[in-house]
Design a protein around this motif. Sequence first.
Motif, short mmCIF file in Angstrom:
data_model
loop_
_atom_site.label_atom_id
_atom_site.label_comp_id
_atom_site.label_asym_id
_atom_site.label_seq_id
_atom_site.Cartn_x
_atom_site.Cartn_y
_atom_site.Cartn_z
N HIS A 177 -1.61 17.29 -4.31
CA HIS A 177 -1.44 16.09 -5.12
C HIS A 177 -1.34 14.88 -4.19
N ILE A 178 -1.94 13.77 -4.65
CA ILE A 178 -1.81 12.51 -3.92
C ILE A 178 -1.51 11.41 -4.94
N ALA A 179 -0.56 10.56 -4.60
CA ALA A 179 -0.26 9.36 -5.38
C ALA A 179 -0.63 8.15 -4.54
N ILE A 180 -1.36 7.21 -5.14
CA ILE A 180 -1.91 6.08 -4.40
C ILE A 180 -1.72 4.80 -5.19
N SER A 181 -1.39 3.71 -4.47
CA SER A 181 -1.42 2.38 -5.06
C SER A 181 -1.83 1.39 -3.99
N ALA B 53 -1.77 -1.42 -9.96
CA ALA B 53 -2.33 -0.14 -10.43
C ALA B 53 -2.03 0.98 -9.45
N ALA B 54 -1.89 2.19 -10.01
CA ALA B 54 -1.61 3.39 -9.22
C ALA B 54 -2.45 4.54 -9.75
N LEU B 55 -2.74 5.48 -8.85
CA LEU B 55 -3.53 6.66 -9.17
C LEU B 55 -2.74 7.91 -8.81
N SER B 56 -2.66 8.85 -9.76
CA SER B 56 -2.04 10.15 -9.53
C SER B 56 -3.15 11.18 -9.58
N VAL C 193 0.86 -1.19 0.00
CA VAL C 193 0.00 0.00 0.00
C VAL C 193 0.89 1.23 0.00
N PHE C 194 0.63 2.13 -0.95
CA PHE C 194 1.43 3.34 -1.11
C PHE C 194 0.51 4.55 -1.14
N ALA C 195 0.82 5.54 -0.30
CA ALA C 195 0.06 6.79 -0.29
C ALA C 195 1.03 7.94 -0.03
N ALA C 196 1.12 8.87 -0.98
CA ALA C 196 2.04 10.00 -0.86
C ALA C 196 1.31 11.29 -1.20
N SER C 197 1.44 12.27 -0.32
CA SER C 197 0.78 13.56 -0.54
C SER C 197 1.82 14.67 -0.51
N LEU D 160 -9.09 2.83 -0.05
CA LEU D 160 -8.09 3.53 0.76
C LEU D 160 -8.72 4.77 1.38
N SER D 161 -8.38 5.04 2.61
CA SER D 161 -8.80 6.24 3.33
C SER D 161 -7.55 6.87 3.92
N PHE D 162 -7.27 8.13 3.55
CA PHE D 162 -6.00 8.76 3.88
C PHE D 162 -6.22 10.23 4.22
#
Length: 624
Positions: free
Chosen positions: A548-552, A511-514, A491-495, A538-540
Motif C-alpha cells: 500500500h502507498i498513500a500519496i499527496s 488531494a491524496a491517493l490511497s 509532499v506526503f508519501a507513505a508505504s 511523484l516518483s517514490f
Amino acid sequence: MKKKKFGVAVLTILLILFTGCAKQATSTTTATSKSKEQVVTVHDAQKTAENKYGAYDEEDYDESYDEKTATKIDLNDSGSKIDGSGASEKDNILSITAGGTYIVSGNYKSQIKISANEETVHLVLNNVSISNDSSSAIYIEQAKKVITTLAEGSKNNLSDGNDYTFASADETEPDATFFSKDDLTINGRGTLVVNGNYSNGIRSKDDLVITNGTLNVTAKNNAIKGKDSISIASGTFSLKTTEGDGIQANNSTDVDKGWIAIDGGTFTIQSGKDGIQAETNLSIAKSDIKIQTANGYDDQSIDTTASYKGLKASGNIIVDDGTVDLNTADDAIHSNAAVTINNGTFTLASGDDGIHADTDLLINNGKVTVNHSYEGLEGATVTINDGDISVKASDDGINAAGGSSGEEGQEGQFGADSFGEPGTGQPGDVADSTKFIEINGGTTYVNADGDGIDSNGDIRMTAGTLIVNGPTDNGNAALDYDGTFTIEGGVFAASGSSGMAMSASETSSQAALSLYFNDTQKSGTLVNLKNATGDSILSFAPEKDFSHIAISSPDLKVGETITLYTGGKDSGTMKDGLYSNSSYSNGTELAKISINDILTSVDQSGAEVSGNQMGRGTGGQPPR
C-alpha cells in the motif's frame, strides 16, 4: 543672547566629546595594559552575547589575580609554606579562614579546608596535587562563594579514597573529592583532574558555576553535581562515572531551583546512569555534547528499574544549537514536560525512545537523526516546523499519545496503540483532540517496524515533506490516527502493509491517493505518477516491501487523470526514496486513475476501493 547660547552649546559638545574620548581611552587602557584584565573584558562580552540561560556574576569570569597581594601556599606533607595571611596548617590540614586570594601549588596528602564565614575566597590552583584517603581533597565548609581559578597552563589533580572517616555515624558529608556546602565557581585556562573514588567528583550544595577550564572527572557516583543549579558558560569536559550521572542538579523541593544551563563548552560523557539530569529545567544554548550511558543502545545487561537517559529533565528541555551525539541504553532525550529543539545537529541511538516529551515536542529547525530506537519521536503533541528529521524505530516512528512512558526502564508503555485487535474492524478509543502531530515544514523521514506515524488524536500537514517507510506486517500501518489527517500542503508519501492501511482524510484541502497493490511489492520498486502532460507528479521507491502507498502532493489535482507506473528508472535526485527534479522513464504502465475527489482510493488497476479505516482489509488484500 544668541552668542551666549552658542557658546554654551559649543562648550557642551566639547565636554561630551572629551568625556567620550576619556571613556574610550580608559576602556582601551583596561584592555591592553594587563593581559589578565583583557581576558575579563572578553568574557564579559561573551556573557552578553551568548550566555542566555545560566546565572553568572561578573566575578565568575574574572580569572585575574595579583600575586603581590595574594597569600601564597606551597603544599608539602612535611609542612606547607604559607606566605601571607588567612591560612594556617594544623594536623596536616591546610585551613583557609578568611576571604581573599590564595595561590596554591605543590603536592599534599591531606585536605584544604575552607571556612571563611560569609566572605568570598579566590582559590588559585597552580599545579596542585592533593590526595586524601579518608575525606575530600578540598572541603568548603562555609563561605559566601569560592571562586576557583585554574592557573593558565597548570595541571591540577584531586583524588580521594574509597572510604571516608566521619566524626559520627549519622554524618554523610562531605561526599565528593571537591565538595562545597556553598556557592562554587570554577574558571581559568588550566586543567583540573578529579578522581572521585568514594562517591561524587565535584559537588556544590548551592549554585555551581563553571565559566572556563578543562575538567577531567572520573567518579563512582556523579561526576559534577550542583544541588540548586549548574551554569556552564564554556570549558572542555571529560566525565566518566560507574554508578551515577555525568552532570546532575537535584534540588526537588524548590521549583525555581534544580536546573542546569549550558551556554557553551565541549562535553564527552560516559555515565553509569543518566548523562545530564536536571531536577527541573535543562537549557542548552550551544555546545558540543557526546554521551554514552551504560554500554549504549544495545546494552542488555542494564537494571530495568534504573534510568540511563542522555539528556533528562523533570521540567522542560530546550536546545538552541550545537552538536549532540547520544548513544543511550534508555531514552536519548527525555522530559517529563516539554522538549523544544530550535537548531543543531543531533545523532541519537536509544535503547528506548529517541526523543520523549510528556507534553509537547517541538522541533523548529536543525538536523535530527534517530539511528536506533524503540519509538522515535513522541509527545502528547509533536510539531515539526522545519529541519531535516530522520527516524528509525522498531515500534512507532512518531507517536502522539498521553502521559509518561511508565516506570523507568519499561519500554513501549508511552505509545501503546488505542485500537482493537488487528484485522477485526473494531474501532479504537475516541480520538483525543489534545493529541496531535503537525508538520509545517522541513523534511521528515520515518522508517518504522510498528506504526510509522501514530496519533491518538489528529495529524495535520501544511508544508514540508513527509516520507514514511512503514511496517511489513498487517498488524501495524504506515499511518495510524484516531481523529483526522488533514493535508493543506507539502509532499506526503507513505508505504507499508495494507492490512491496517490509512490515508489522508476527506477534510483535506490537498488531494491524496490511497493505492493498494494486489501483491506485495519488493523494496526498491519504483512507483511513478504522471499527469496528463507527462510530467512526474511523484516518483517514490520505498526501502521496504510494501502493498500500500498513500500519496499527496500539490501537483495532484482533483479533476485530472493520472497514469501509474512501476519499475523503470529515474535520473532525478533521490533522498530517502523520494525523487526531486524527477526524470522518469522505461516504467510499466499499470493504470489510468481519475482523481475525482480529495481522497481517491484505488487498486493497482485503477478500480475504486472503499474505506480509509484500519482493520477493514484482511490478509493484505485491499478493502472492497
